[in-house]
Write a protein that holds these residues in place. Sequence first.
Motif: not given
Length: 839
Positions: A462-467
């Motif tokens: 979820m790195s991109e989503h969380m960014a």
Amino acid sequence: MAERSRTFGAPDADGVGRDQDRPVSRVPSCLPRRMILALSDRPLARVLARFVPAAAVLSSAVPAHAGPLEALPSSGALATLAAGASLMALAAGIYAVRARTRRSRAERHLSERAQALRADVQALRALAAGSARGFILWRDGGRLESFGDAASAFSDTADAHALANGLVAWVGVEAVAALEGPLAALVREGTPFRILTRDRAAAPLQIEGRGVAGLRVIAAGEPAAGEGVGASTQAQALRAIFDGAPVPMWWRSPDGTLEAVNAAFEKAVACGAPEGAERSELLDQAAREAAEAAHRQGQPYAARVRVVAGGKRRLLDVVEAAGPYGAAGVAIDVTDQEAARVEHERSLAAHRRTLDQLNTAVVIFGPDDRVDFHNTAYERLFDLEPAFLDQRPSQSEVLERLRAARKVPEQADFRAWREQLRESYRGLEPMNDWWHLPGGQMLRVVAAPTAEGGVTFLFDDMSEHMALEGRYNSLIRIQGETLDGLAEAVAVFGSDGRLRLYNQAFLRLWSLSAQALGERPHIDAVAAMCRPKHGESGAWARIRNVITALDHREGETLRLETADKRVLDGAAQPLPDGGTMVTFRDVTDSVKVERALIERNEALEAADVLKNAFVGHVSYHLRTPLNSLIGYAHMLAEGVAGEMNPRQREFMTHVNQSADALRELIDDILDLATIDAGAMALDLDAVDVTATLEAAADSVRDLLESAGVRLELEWSGEPGTFIADGRRVRQILFNLLSNAIAVEPPGSAVTLRADRLRDALVLTVRDHGPGIDPATVEQLFQRFESAGGKRRGVGLGLSIVRSFMELHGGTVTLKPAPGGGTLAICVFPLDQRRHEAAA
């Protein structure tokens, strides 16, 4: 020559086992049986003889030297030949029908005879083996035949009507009563039975009944070794379980013969078989041979075999145990379970193929905490080698590998975190977690327990989503979500001076409506809307300056009062995006409380100054002249200024008493003032109880003499010492004794007693006066309240006693004494910490 054959199976419907030796006719394989019967039948030979002349005539009609065309018979000869052949065929057909009828009749007769012989042979075998003392045969015609010791109970011409009386004479009344139900089932349906009972001599007796192809056999004899009437109930119960079990069960004799089977066994082997057909074995030959091999090695046989049961192919778990009794077995149908297992494995394989195509990383740990499955996304996400995962490592080994590669969150106590992760094995619901990896990745982790006891882990990157969500939340945090939970009134103005956000507290504070602010009004319009509340205070002008400033934007704090007398603390704080946040907090209540506290504090300080001044004035202006007065009075009484006459001495005595009373009153007032001012300090030390009681008695000696009463001191055991202010304790006792002496009748005694308890010292003063009313006890401890008596005081003694007791951490109580009078009880705690806390 005949040979013998044996078939292992359940008993026939007539009760004779199919394992009996029976003759098998042998014929040449080259001749059909029908032909053998036809050739041995004389009438057939006579029929054939009739057609021999016609054949001879036909053969002579053809010359031997004729050629191919000449050899053909004439039309008359052909007609004669066809007629002969037709007659021959008709005769052969008629004879074949007659021969088949005779043969069927003969086979039925032989079969019936063979069945009867098998019954007789079985009965005779039982007698020869010693298992029966006697038996009876009941044939279809109703005729009874008796053998052994049953012969004396049944006549040669006995029939079914004489069965009951004969049984009573043979085995006795008790056995006949036990036979009633089983015998009826045997007669009606041919149901076999075996019971244990007692004969006429009360000896153990075993009775067996079987049906054999229209015959009924009842045999009686000694029970087998280890059996008896005492085991009859248990045997019957086991037999009932055996017969009613829903799974096939059987018992074989030591020679491998099926001795008994239950209804489930019968149903499994007989379903689809024709009526009257012999019962088949449930297990095939290979399974029976494997069971015998296991028994020869002294081991029970347990295997999963495929059989045809109930007309269908089934899969059975078979267990057969052997012993001196032979062999007993049970078969449990696991066809459905096996089909479900295969279907489950097929579905699991399909699911795993589906999971392998997902972008979500999936790993399944089995009940043994080892990897059962992983997909390709799991390998890619954590950079794990397929060879390592194919070795089915444990979860701990996987986590250690991931920790070395920095693919798990940094933990201060990695062991505790790993054990916490294992809690998912014992959970009932899926567990959700977030892993913040050192490299900046953020993984959403779902741990779902499986039905088998393992855990399925799902990992979503979820790195991109969380960014993206983080940036969005940052804007929302700036614009308003953080404002919703605030009690303060908040409004956010943009760099253009227009209202962007506000909360409900802002609307309530300034009595505004959402519709009025819906068009994003300018700061000037907002200030105009709020003017009815704040008037022309200039506070909004200062806020406007902060909002509209272009350079050197600095925050502003202010306080303003509204028209309805409410006090507000306001602030205008510039925001990084060029906007300005304006807050208002209602501090009316706190300001009022603050002002009230300030006023009260000032009043208290003034009162304290006045009281201290009063105490100082009393101490100097009253006590100093009083001491001088008392000193001169004593000098006059001692004759320093000359001798006085008796009248003058009497007056001087009254002067001294009044001066002493005034000094006591002044001391009491000063003590109370000191206590009220919080300036009283106790001089704590070890106080001797006995010495304190005697000192208190000396201090009231003059009062005792003038009142005409006496004082009695009492204590239990050794009172010892306790921590207290000795001077204040003597003052407490003096006040209590003074009150008691004032109400004590002349000639009686006041009692002062000390009792040392485990955690307290109790001092008690008792008088024999008129007593007190319990309803007025609390009033007596008030200042300037007196209990009366011959010597009335100003009413400060008990108030001072209570104050001193509270400083010692103790209590004082007044209550009526048994038999009349009053008890004054002072309790001093022996715990020094309570003394210090109270002081």
